[in-house]
Design a protein around this motif. Structure first.
Motif, PDB file in Angstrom:
ATOM      1  N   GLY A  37       0.912  -1.673  -0.282  1.00 45.31           N
ATOM      2  CA  GLY A  37      -0.131   0.380  -0.121  1.00 45.31           C
ATOM      3  C   GLY A  37       0.752   1.084  -0.010  1.00 45.31           C
ATOM      4  O   GLY A  37       2.310   1.565   0.270  1.00 45.31           O
ATOM      5  N   ALA A  38      -0.425   2.656   0.410  1.00 44.60           N
ATOM      6  CA  ALA A  38       0.691   3.972   0.025  1.00 44.60           C
ATOM      7  C   ALA A  38       0.158   4.935   1.067  1.00 44.60           C
ATOM      8  O   ALA A  38      -1.000   4.343   1.472  1.00 44.60           O
ATOM      9  N   ALA A  39       0.516   5.463   0.974  1.00 38.31           N
ATOM     10  CA  ALA A  39       0.535   6.847   2.468  1.00 38.31           C
ATOM     11  C   ALA A  39       1.319   8.051   1.558  1.00 38.31           C
ATOM     12  O   ALA A  39       1.871   8.174   0.994  1.00 38.31           O
ATOM     13  N   GLY A  40       0.478   8.977   1.924  1.00 42.13           N
ATOM     14  CA  GLY A  40       0.228  10.340   1.819  1.00 42.13           C
ATOM     15  C   GLY A  40       0.742  11.691   3.391  1.00 42.13           C
ATOM     16  O   GLY A  40      -0.358  11.109   3.931  1.00 42.13           O
ATOM     17  N   LEU A  41       1.147  12.819   3.366  1.00 40.32           N
ATOM     18  CA  LEU A  41       0.723  13.533   4.315  1.00 40.32           C
ATOM     19  C   LEU A  41       0.387  14.760   3.815  1.00 40.32           C
ATOM     20  O   LEU A  41       0.652  15.245   3.214  1.00 40.32           O
ATOM     21  N   LEU A  42      -0.611  15.343   4.681  1.00 41.77           N
ATOM     22  CA  LEU A  42      -2.286  16.280   4.076  1.00 41.77           C
ATOM     23  C   LEU A  42      -1.546  17.054   5.455  1.00 41.77           C
ATOM     24  O   LEU A  42      -2.256  16.951   6.395  1.00 41.77           O
ATOM     25  N   ALA A  43      -0.111  17.972   5.152  1.00 42.32           N
ATOM     26  CA  ALA A  43       0.156  18.725   6.516  1.00 42.32           C
ATOM     27  C   ALA A  43      -0.562  20.151   6.196  1.00 42.32           C
ATOM     28  O   ALA A  43      -0.650  20.890   5.099  1.00 42.32           O
TER      29      ALA A  43
END
Length: 168
Positions: A37-43
């Protein structure tokens, strides 16, 4: 779709690749980056907006805007992956953000987790690798004006709602 849309740059000859750095193919033939899977950061900074990455042309859906992120490594949680990727791609200091929510897209065979964090103290994002054309703090009201990565575009209305709720 171009023939090179699924290309990933050749790794540095000295870099050690993780088993997670691989494509996953869905039942319909669509490819997704990240074996685990994958992940990203919404800062989110209440004064400046959200940190977005303008993706390089050779990347999957290159030329579009999304959050810094990428493949999860072996044994890595989505939160760990999002913080690591944001640090690698945008110079986000892990101690400058506080995670408060996440949104999961689970396709059964692959998942993407958008980790949502508030900025605790301002920092300047910097391009720290070749995966970004540019990085920008974008006001919430301007995000939809950009050419968004299709996955991020689909997720944005709910992410936007969550950010507004957190501000209230």
């Amino acid at each position: 779709m171009s023939d090179n849309q699924y290309l990933h740059p050749a790794p540095d000859q000295y870099a050690v690749r993780d088993a997670g750095d691989a494509w996953v193919e869905g039942p319909d033939g669509t490819k997704y980056w990240g074996r685990f899977g994958a992940a990203g950061l919404l800062a989110h900074d209440t004064d400046r907006g959200v940190l977005l990455q303008h993706r390089v042309e050779w990347s999957h859906h290159g030329g579009t805007w999304g959050v810094p992120g990428g493949a999860r490594r072996t044994g890595e949680t989505a939160q760990q992956a999002a913080l690591r990727e944001a640090g690698e791609e945008a110079g986000v200091p892990a101690d400058a953000v506080q995670i408060f929510d996440e949104q999961v897209l689970d396709l059964g065979f692959w998942s993407y987790v958008t980790v949502i964090a508030r900025v605790l103290h301002p920092f300047e994002a910097v391009r720290t690798d070749a995966e970004s054309l540019e990085l920008a703090w974008v006001p919430l009201t301007h995000v939809e004006r950009l050419d968004l990565h299709p996955g991020f575009a689909s997720a944005w209305p709910e992410l936007h709602r969550r950010l507004l709720a957190a501000e209230a």
